[in-house]
Write a protein that holds these residues in place. Structure first.
Motif, PDB file in Angstrom:
ATOM      1  N   ASP A 124       6.387 -21.869  46.411  1.00  0.00           N
ATOM      2  CA  ASP A 124       7.581 -21.619  47.224  1.00  0.00           C
ATOM      3  C   ASP A 124       8.189 -20.264  46.892  1.00  0.00           C
ATOM      4  OD1 ASP A 124       7.180 -24.109  48.306  1.00  0.00           O
ATOM      5  OD2 ASP A 124       8.559 -25.115  46.913  1.00  0.00           O
ATOM      6  N   GLU A 125       8.271 -19.960  45.587  1.00  0.00           N
ATOM      7  CA  GLU A 125       8.808 -18.676  45.208  1.00  0.00           C
ATOM      8  C   GLU A 125       7.937 -17.533  45.718  1.00  0.00           C
ATOM      9  OE1 GLU A 125      10.876 -20.142  40.991  1.00  0.00           O
ATOM     10  OE2 GLU A 125       9.108 -18.824  40.989  1.00  0.00           O
ATOM     11  N   LEU A 126       6.606 -17.744  45.665  1.00  0.00           N
ATOM     12  CA  LEU A 126       5.712 -16.699  46.145  1.00  0.00           C
ATOM     13  C   LEU A 126       5.831 -16.516  47.676  1.00  0.00           C
ATOM     14  CD1 LEU A 126       3.501 -14.681  45.323  1.00  0.00           C
ATOM     15  CD2 LEU A 126       1.819 -16.488  45.721  1.00  0.00           C
ATOM     16  N   GLN A 127       5.986 -17.613  48.424  1.00  0.00           N
ATOM     17  CA  GLN A 127       6.125 -17.530  49.879  1.00  0.00           C
ATOM     18  C   GLN A 127       7.420 -16.829  50.257  1.00  0.00           C
ATOM     19  OE1 GLN A 127       5.851 -21.310  51.786  1.00  0.00           O
ATOM     20  NE2 GLN A 127       5.789 -20.483  53.881  1.00  0.00           N
ATOM     21  N   ALA A 128       8.479 -17.140  49.551  1.00  0.00           N
ATOM     22  CA  ALA A 128       9.757 -16.477  49.830  1.00  0.00           C
ATOM     23  C   ALA A 128       9.666 -14.988  49.546  1.00  0.00           C
ATOM     24  CB  ALA A 128      10.867 -17.110  48.995  1.00  0.00           C
ATOM     25  N   TYR A 129       8.909 -14.633  48.524  1.00  0.00           N
ATOM     26  CA  TYR A 129       8.759 -13.224  48.189  1.00  0.00           C
ATOM     27  C   TYR A 129       8.010 -12.478  49.297  1.00  0.00           C
ATOM     28  CZ  TYR A 129       6.811  -9.089  45.953  1.00  0.00           C
ATOM     29  OH  TYR A 129       6.431  -7.810  45.670  1.00  0.00           O
ATOM     30  N   PHE A 130       6.908 -13.109  49.780  1.00  0.00           N
ATOM     31  CA  PHE A 130       6.146 -12.446  50.850  1.00  0.00           C
ATOM     32  C   PHE A 130       6.925 -12.397  52.165  1.00  0.00           C
ATOM     33  CE2 PHE A 130       2.354 -13.331  48.186  1.00  0.00           C
ATOM     34  CZ  PHE A 130       1.874 -12.038  48.126  1.00  0.00           C
ATOM     35  N   ALA A 131       7.798 -13.372  52.368  1.00  0.00           N
ATOM     36  CA  ALA A 131       8.613 -13.345  53.597  1.00  0.00           C
ATOM     37  C   ALA A 131       9.545 -12.143  53.571  1.00  0.00           C
ATOM     38  CB  ALA A 131       9.398 -14.642  53.733  1.00  0.00           C
ATOM     39  N   ARG A 132      10.192 -11.929  52.412  1.00  0.00           N
ATOM     40  CA  ARG A 132      11.058 -10.755  52.313  1.00  0.00           C
ATOM     41  C   ARG A 132      10.249  -9.477  52.451  1.00  0.00           C
ATOM     42  NH1 ARG A 132      13.088 -13.831  48.066  1.00  0.00           N
ATOM     43  NH2 ARG A 132      12.044 -12.455  46.543  1.00  0.00           N
ATOM     44  N   ALA A 152       7.448  -9.102  54.179  1.00  0.00           N
ATOM     45  CA  ALA A 152       7.033  -8.937  55.575  1.00  0.00           C
ATOM     46  C   ALA A 152       8.170  -8.403  56.438  1.00  0.00           C
ATOM     47  CB  ALA A 152       6.520 -10.265  56.148  1.00  0.00           C
ATOM     48  N   GLN A 153       9.378  -8.850  56.121  1.00  0.00           N
ATOM     49  CA  GLN A 153      10.515  -8.338  56.860  1.00  0.00           C
ATOM     50  C   GLN A 153      10.704  -6.849  56.639  1.00  0.00           C
ATOM     51  OE1 GLN A 153      13.892 -10.693  55.825  1.00  0.00           O
ATOM     52  NE2 GLN A 153      13.143 -12.553  56.868  1.00  0.00           N
ATOM     53  N   GLU A 154      10.469  -6.419  55.446  1.00  0.00           N
ATOM     54  CA  GLU A 154      10.614  -5.013  55.162  1.00  0.00           C
ATOM     55  C   GLU A 154       9.499  -4.186  55.798  1.00  0.00           C
ATOM     56  OE1 GLU A 154      10.820  -4.652  50.998  1.00  0.00           O
ATOM     57  OE2 GLU A 154      12.785  -5.636  50.790  1.00  0.00           O
ATOM     58  N   VAL A 155       8.278  -4.673  55.739  1.00  0.00           N
ATOM     59  CA  VAL A 155       7.136  -3.898  56.222  1.00  0.00           C
ATOM     60  C   VAL A 155       6.924  -4.152  57.715  1.00  0.00           C
ATOM     61  CG1 VAL A 155       4.654  -3.457  55.910  1.00  0.00           C
ATOM     62  CG2 VAL A 155       6.110  -3.925  53.946  1.00  0.00           C
ATOM     63  N   GLY A 156       7.218  -5.346  58.184  1.00  0.00           N
ATOM     64  CA  GLY A 156       6.995  -5.707  59.572  1.00  0.00           C
ATOM     65  C   GLY A 156       5.642  -6.298  59.819  1.00  0.00           C
ATOM     66  N   VAL A 157       4.988  -6.841  58.882  1.00  0.00           N
ATOM     67  CA  VAL A 157       3.659  -7.432  59.042  1.00  0.00           C
ATOM     68  C   VAL A 157       3.773  -8.886  58.638  1.00  0.00           C
ATOM     69  CG1 VAL A 157       1.214  -7.240  58.533  1.00  0.00           C
ATOM     70  CG2 VAL A 157       2.672  -5.231  58.446  1.00  0.00           C
ATOM     71  N   GLU A 158       4.170  -9.767  59.558  1.00  0.00           N
ATOM     72  CA  GLU A 158       4.345 -11.170  59.242  1.00  0.00           C
ATOM     73  C   GLU A 158       3.017 -11.905  59.173  1.00  0.00           C
ATOM     74  OE1 GLU A 158       6.971 -12.731  62.106  1.00  0.00           O
ATOM     75  OE2 GLU A 158       8.702 -11.589  61.376  1.00  0.00           O
ATOM     76  N   PRO A 159       2.020 -11.680  60.101  1.00  0.00           N
ATOM     77  CA  PRO A 159       0.762 -12.446  59.995  1.00  0.00           C
ATOM     78  C   PRO A 159       0.037 -12.188  58.685  1.00  0.00           C
ATOM     79  CG  PRO A 159       0.985 -11.454  62.158  1.00  0.00           C
ATOM     80  CD  PRO A 159       2.046 -10.850  61.351  1.00  0.00           C
ATOM     81  N   ALA A 160       0.034 -10.944  58.269  1.00  0.00           N
ATOM     82  CA  ALA A 160      -0.681 -10.652  57.012  1.00  0.00           C
ATOM     83  C   ALA A 160      -0.019 -11.332  55.839  1.00  0.00           C
ATOM     84  CB  ALA A 160      -0.708  -9.145  56.792  1.00  0.00           C
ATOM     85  N   ALA A 161       1.306 -11.450  55.886  1.00  0.00           N
ATOM     86  CA  ALA A 161       2.021 -12.116  54.788  1.00  0.00           C
ATOM     87  C   ALA A 161       1.724 -13.589  54.784  1.00  0.00           C
ATOM     88  CB  ALA A 161       3.530 -11.887  54.902  1.00  0.00           C
ATOM     89  N   GLU A 162       1.614 -14.207  56.007  1.00  0.00           N
ATOM     90  CA  GLU A 162       1.317 -15.642  56.058  1.00  0.00           C
ATOM     91  C   GLU A 162      -0.068 -15.911  55.535  1.00  0.00           C
ATOM     92  OE1 GLU A 162       1.958 -16.796  60.050  1.00  0.00           O
ATOM     93  OE2 GLU A 162       4.157 -16.613  59.922  1.00  0.00           O
ATOM     94  N   ASP A 163      -1.077 -15.060  55.932  1.00  0.00           N
ATOM     95  CA  ASP A 163      -2.445 -15.258  55.421  1.00  0.00           C
ATOM     96  C   ASP A 163      -2.480 -15.132  53.900  1.00  0.00           C
ATOM     97  OD1 ASP A 163      -3.847 -13.496  58.278  1.00  0.00           O
ATOM     98  OD2 ASP A 163      -3.235 -15.590  58.013  1.00  0.00           O
TER      99      ASP A 163
END
Length: 420
Positions: free
Chosen positions: A363-371, A373-384
């Motif tokens: 969960d902590e790792l997913q929250a980190y990648f979500a933040r 992705a918001q900064e970079v703008g690449v949400e699919p890559a963060a989900e993968d």
């Protein structure tokens, strides 16, 4: 009852007890007589029986020429001594010869007196060392003075000197010899006074010839006289005190003494209760307990924290129950305490390392990648990337994958490039 009736009434006589009768009728008079006797004897020793300061001891020597006084005899009574010797012969007088021959002149009379003095033997005494006296007496018989047989008599013995007597006619006269430290001579008698006689000094007396009856005397004046009266005075005082006690305290019955002591204790004001003080036995027991060697405790090994916790819990329980805690400073083991302290420090360090290297949850790792992705703008890559790292992994693997995802271009960016 009036005063007149009280005076007319006969007084009751209390018969003394057996103990009082014995102590006051027998013991007290005995001690009193002893005290008087001691005082009387003390007075006699201080007056009539007082030792004399002047001591004179005499002795006689028969058929001898020499008398030797041993070392230690001259200062036997006191350091000041006077020694006198007499050969027992009367000096010849020249008065008779002068009366019979009145016509002789004074010159012939003087000449005859000088010749007579030369022919008559002289009495001489000298002080020297034991070695010099032995050398002078080689092979000669002599009388030896060894000490005092009584306060008025000298003890003597006849001896024979070792060696061979010299037969030479050219011997040095006794008075002219340099072997002596002090010499005194006389016609038929001689006397010598020593102010400070030494224990090693020896006196030799020479009568000039063998005399049938020679007299010897030694006179001392004592500077310190023994006091024999003081012990008698002390004994008399002690007997007087015992007589008084026998007539008063010792004559009372034991229960009467105890009753008077109790009454006197009650009459005294009550003082404050003294603080509890340790007895002598308790003090000695504590001293020996501190000096007794105690067995050394083994140092605690690592991982003994569980036992320490149980011990601490037990102490807390005892403290909560109100039981007193006895601390013995001599029972402390400094080595074991130091080892436990080091073990606790090492355990704390390992706990800190475990906290810093703990695994990050999904969960902590997913929250980190979500933040991210918001900064970079690449949400699919963060989900993968979040799906690939759903399983637990170490911190180093997570950081590596994250860096790889950041370097790969996103799918939208690649399509835009193709369209261009």
């Amino acid at each position: 009852m009036t005063d007149q009736e009280a005076q007319e009434q006969p007084r009751k006589y209390t018969k003394p007890t057996r103990r009082a009768w014995i102590m006051r009728g027998i013991v007290t008079p005995i001690f009193g007589l002893l005290a008087v006797a001691c005082v009387v004897f003390g007075v006699l020793n201080a007056t009539v029986w007082k030792p004399s300061r002047n001591i004179t001891a005499t002795a006689q020597a028969h058929g001898t020429q020499y008398v030797v006084i041993d070392p230690g005899v001259l200062d036997l009574v006191d350091t000041a001594v006077t020694v006198s010797a007499d050969n027992g012969e009367t000096a010849s007088s020249n008065g008779a010869e002068a009366g019979t021959d009145a016509s002789e002149d004074s010159q012939n009379q003087q000449t005859s007196q000088d010749q007579q003095a030369q022919t008559e033997p002289q009495v001489c005494m000298a002080v020297g060392s034991a070695k010099d006296v032995s050398g002078w007496l080689a092979g000669e018989p002599y009388v030896r003075v060894t000490g005092l047989s009584t306060w008025q008599a000298l003890s003597t013995s006849e001896e024979q000197a070792k060696g061979t007597a010299s037969a030479s006619q050219n011997q040095v006269a006794f008075a002219d010899s340099d072997m002596w430290s002090q010499v005194e001579c006389g016609g038929t008698s001689a006397s010598m006074h020593l102010n400070s006689a030494q224990p090693a000094q020896v006196m030799l007396i020479d009568f000039g010839t063998k005399t049938p009856n020679a007299d010897l005397s030694m006179h001392w004046v004592r500077q310190r006289v023994p006091d024999f009266a003081l012990p008698w005075y002390f004994g008399g005082g002690l007997c007087a005190v015992l007589a008084v006690l026998s007539a008063s305290v010792f004559a009372m019955e034991p229960h009467t003494r105890r009753k008077k002591q109790a009454e006197s204790a009650q009459a005294r004001p009550k003082s404050a209760k003294p603080a509890d003080e340790p007895t002598i036995g308790a003090a000695l027991a504590g001293t020996f307990a501190a000096l007794k060697p105690r067995p050394k405790k083994k140092a605690a090994a690592k991982g003994s924290g569980r036992h320490g916790r149980h011990a601490g819990a037990a102490e807390d329980e005892s403290a909560q129950q109100g039981a007193p805690t006895v601390v013995d400073p001599g029972a402390r083991n400094i080595v074991a305490e130091h080892a436990n302290r080091n073990a606790g420090d090492e355990t704390a360090e390992h706990g800190a390392e475990g906290e810093t290297t703990s695994v990050i949850s999904a969960d902590e790792l997913q929250a980190y990648f979500a933040r991210l992705a918001q900064e970079v703008g690449v949400e699919p890559a963060a989900e993968d990337a979040a799906e690939t790292t759903a399983e637990p992994a170490d911190a180093e693997v997570v950081e590596t994958e994250t860096a790889v995802v950041e370097e790969q271009p996103s799918a939208d960016q690649s399509e835009g490039k193709e369209n261009e």
